[in-house]
Motif scaffolding. Structure first.
Motif, mmCIF file in Angstrom:
data_model
loop_
_atom_site.group_PDB
_atom_site.id
_atom_site.type_symbol
_atom_site.label_atom_id
_atom_site.label_comp_id
_atom_site.label_asym_id
_atom_site.label_seq_id
_atom_site.Cartn_x
_atom_site.Cartn_y
_atom_site.Cartn_z
ATOM 1 N N PHE A 143 35.115 32.845 47.619
ATOM 2 C CA PHE A 143 36.051 33.312 47.825
ATOM 3 C C PHE A 143 37.608 33.700 46.744
ATOM 4 O O PHE A 143 37.442 34.403 45.597
ATOM 5 C CB PHE A 143 36.948 31.901 48.025
ATOM 6 N N TRP A 144 38.630 33.791 48.244
ATOM 7 C CA TRP A 144 39.626 34.949 47.354
ATOM 8 C C TRP A 144 40.734 33.771 46.295
ATOM 9 O O TRP A 144 40.771 33.228 47.233
ATOM 10 C CB TRP A 144 40.081 35.967 48.434
ATOM 11 N N GLU A 145 40.939 34.319 45.491
ATOM 12 C CA GLU A 145 42.062 33.885 44.926
ATOM 13 C C GLU A 145 43.020 34.161 45.202
ATOM 14 O O GLU A 145 44.347 33.309 45.169
ATOM 15 C CB GLU A 145 41.512 33.480 43.069
ATOM 16 N N ARG A 146 43.453 35.233 45.419
ATOM 17 C CA ARG A 146 44.587 35.695 46.122
ATOM 18 C C ARG A 146 43.960 36.742 46.259
ATOM 19 O O ARG A 146 42.666 37.599 46.356
ATOM 20 C CB ARG A 146 45.516 36.280 44.760
ATOM 21 N N PRO A 147 44.798 37.674 47.433
ATOM 22 C CA PRO A 147 44.461 38.646 48.181
ATOM 23 C C PRO A 147 44.374 39.718 47.450
ATOM 24 O O PRO A 147 44.951 40.516 46.644
ATOM 25 C CB PRO A 147 45.941 38.887 49.415
ATOM 26 N N PRO A 148 42.766 40.663 47.820
ATOM 27 C CA PRO A 148 42.791 41.026 46.808
ATOM 28 C C PRO A 148 43.607 42.862 47.988
ATOM 29 O O PRO A 148 43.589 42.704 48.689
ATOM 30 C CB PRO A 148 40.804 41.377 46.142
ATOM 31 N N ALA A 149 42.657 44.338 46.807
ATOM 32 C CA ALA A 149 43.344 45.265 46.686
ATOM 33 C C ALA A 149 42.026 45.836 47.956
ATOM 34 O O ALA A 149 41.291 45.259 47.964
ATOM 35 C CB ALA A 149 42.812 46.085 46.005
ATOM 36 N N PRO A 150 42.454 46.242 48.762
ATOM 37 C CA PRO A 150 41.539 46.964 49.955
ATOM 38 C C PRO A 150 40.203 47.155 49.426
ATOM 39 O O PRO A 150 38.866 46.939 50.280
ATOM 40 C CB PRO A 150 42.092 48.235 51.106
ATOM 41 N N GLU A 151 40.228 48.298 48.295
ATOM 42 C CA GLU A 151 39.030 48.849 47.860
ATOM 43 C C GLU A 151 38.163 47.885 47.223
ATOM 44 O O GLU A 151 36.934 48.430 47.038
ATOM 45 C CB GLU A 151 39.469 50.136 47.324
ATOM 46 N N ILE A 152 38.562 46.879 46.760
ATOM 47 C CA ILE A 152 37.811 45.288 45.953
ATOM 48 C C ILE A 152 37.261 44.737 47.302
ATOM 49 O O ILE A 152 35.787 44.807 47.501
ATOM 50 C CB ILE A 152 38.377 44.585 45.055
ATOM 51 N N VAL A 153 38.172 44.687 48.123
ATOM 52 C CA VAL A 153 37.286 43.942 49.622
ATOM 53 C C VAL A 153 35.921 45.299 49.831
ATOM 54 O O VAL A 153 35.006 44.471 50.188
ATOM 55 C CB VAL A 153 38.318 44.181 50.331
ATOM 56 N N LEU A 225 36.580 44.009 35.615
ATOM 57 C CA LEU A 225 37.653 43.920 34.823
ATOM 58 C C LEU A 225 38.575 45.039 35.254
ATOM 59 O O LEU A 225 39.769 44.562 35.095
ATOM 60 C CB LEU A 225 36.611 45.189 33.138
ATOM 61 N N ASN A 226 38.612 45.914 36.417
ATOM 62 C CA ASN A 226 39.509 46.534 36.726
ATOM 63 C C ASN A 226 40.393 46.151 38.564
ATOM 64 O O ASN A 226 40.629 46.487 38.963
ATOM 65 C CB ASN A 226 39.718 47.801 36.559
ATOM 66 N N GLY A 227 38.943 45.380 39.034
ATOM 67 C CA GLY A 227 38.733 44.754 40.371
ATOM 68 C C GLY A 227 39.266 43.736 40.515
ATOM 69 O O GLY A 227 40.203 43.040 40.614
ATOM 70 N N TYR A 228 38.372 42.801 40.202
ATOM 71 C CA TYR A 228 38.104 41.175 41.078
ATOM 72 C C TYR A 228 38.255 40.180 39.967
ATOM 73 O O TYR A 228 38.468 38.902 40.511
ATOM 74 C CB TYR A 228 36.860 41.123 42.003
ATOM 75 N N ARG A 229 38.091 40.373 38.880
ATOM 76 C CA ARG A 229 38.639 39.612 37.434
ATOM 77 C C ARG A 229 40.040 38.748 37.526
ATOM 78 O O ARG A 229 41.112 39.482 38.534
ATOM 79 C CB ARG A 229 38.376 40.324 36.158
ATOM 80 N N ASN A 230 39.907 37.682 37.947
ATOM 81 C CA ASN A 230 41.168 36.728 38.533
ATOM 82 C C ASN A 230 41.615 36.895 39.765
ATOM 83 O O ASN A 230 43.306 36.439 39.954
ATOM 84 C CB ASN A 230 42.546 37.150 36.642
ATOM 85 N N THR A 231 40.441 36.989 40.493
ATOM 86 C CA THR A 231 41.421 37.055 41.893
ATOM 87 C C THR A 231 40.041 36.724 42.653
ATOM 88 O O THR A 231 40.022 35.998 43.776
ATOM 89 C CB THR A 231 40.873 38.924 42.110
ATOM 90 N N LEU A 232 38.575 36.920 42.468
ATOM 91 C CA LEU A 232 37.345 36.411 42.754
ATOM 92 C C LEU A 232 37.053 35.345 42.740
ATOM 93 O O LEU A 232 37.336 34.612 40.849
ATOM 94 C CB LEU A 232 36.035 37.726 42.725
ATOM 95 N N GLY A 233 37.427 34.637 43.183
ATOM 96 C CA GLY A 233 36.861 32.897 42.510
ATOM 97 C C GLY A 233 35.521 32.603 43.029
ATOM 98 O O GLY A 233 34.336 32.618 44.442
ATOM 99 N N PHE A 234 34.829 31.328 42.884
ATOM 100 C CA PHE A 234 33.695 30.631 43.323
ATOM 101 C C PHE A 234 33.814 29.614 43.436
ATOM 102 O O PHE A 234 34.218 28.474 42.639
ATOM 103 C CB PHE A 234 32.706 31.542 42.130
ATOM 104 N N VAL A 235 33.381 28.726 44.784
ATOM 105 C CA VAL A 235 33.488 26.761 44.485
ATOM 106 C C VAL A 235 32.157 26.462 44.823
ATOM 107 O O VAL A 235 30.882 27.314 45.158
ATOM 108 C CB VAL A 235 34.240 27.239 45.702
ATOM 109 N N SER A 236 31.376 25.729 44.429
ATOM 110 C CA SER A 236 30.668 24.445 45.005
ATOM 111 C C SER A 236 30.272 23.553 45.499
ATOM 112 O O SER A 236 31.891 22.694 44.208
ATOM 113 C CB SER A 236 29.340 24.561 43.305
#
Length: 242
Positions: A143-153, A225-236
């Motif tokens: 899931f997204w922890e915060r809104p990502p940049a369009p290129e990351i999506v 490192l330059n994209g989804y670190r601290n932006t993409l989350g993971f939930v179980s």
């Protein structure tokens, strides 16, 4: 290079194959409180670490593991043999969406493999066909922890936030009874293991596969490192069938 082989190599030092620590994996499985002689199904099982650990925690349980990758299934077979669990773990090399069973299961796992069914909602619908009334599902999803940049999506895919992910998981009548949101240290351990293991393999290999593996490791690391670190989350999510 065969993408399934590449993934199998990258996960050799982190067979959990998700940003989860061993202690938090055990905590999730213990919370399931499986009954005696429980039946477990692991859809997209990879090297089988989740279901093998469940068998260790529930000594009378049996499990089926399903994965499309012959490399992952071979690794799961070897791991089951090393841990003296081969007699309680049946492995199936096939698409998870094609698997069928004559009896229902007490717990169905699908961690990081919802793409096998299309998306999270379709995964929950599929799991519902396997779980007994009152049974459990353990599903791991990004899931997204915060809104990502369009290129990351564009590079990774579209996900909702955590609230939207839970809402989707529950949309087919499921009830969330427990969950674990992966911590930054768990993400770092997973990503450094993925990229580092593949890089070490590439450094020792020869031929075109070595160059392709190294390029894949670097591309993945850069995206992280330059994209989804601290932006993409993971939930179980541990969910009960209503």
């Amino acid at each position: 290079m065969d993408r399934q082989l590449l993934s199998a190599i990258a996960h050799r030092d982190h067979p959990i194959a998700a940003p989860i620590s061993e202690s938090n994996l055990d905590r999730l499985l213990r919370r399931a409180a499986l009954p005696d002689r429980a039946r477990i199904l692991d859809l997209g099982c990879g090297e089988g670490e989740w279901s093998l650990r469940a068998l260790e925690l529930a000594p009378t349980a049996v499990a089926d593991g399903v994965d499309i990758s012959p490399h992952a299934v071979a690794a799961a077979e070897n791991a089951a043999a090393r841990r003296d669990l081969s007699g309680r773990m049946s492995l199936h090399t096939m698409p998870a969406a094609d698997f069928s069973a004559a009896e229902p299961y007490d717990l169905v796992l699908c961690v990081g493999s919802t793409h096998a069914f299309g998306d999270l909602k379709q995964t929950m619908e599929a799991i519902g066909r396997f779980v007994r009334p009152g049974g459990l599902a353990l599903v791991g999803e990004a899931f997204w922890e915060r809104p990502p940049a369009p290129e990351i999506v564009e590079a990774i895919g579209q996900y909702p936030d955590l609230a939207g992910t839970v809402e989707t998981a529950e949309s087919d009548g499921w009830l969330t009874v427990y969950a674990h949101v992966s911590e930054p240290a768990e993400w770092d351990e997973y990503e450094w293991s993925w990229t580092g293991t593949l890089t070490r393999w590439a450094a020792a290999a020869t031929g075109p596969d070595a160059g392709q593996a190294l390029a894949a490791a670097r591309e993945h690391r850069d995206l992280w490192l330059n994209g989804y670190r601290n932006t993409l989350g993971f939930v179980s999510l541990l969910l009960q069938r209503a």
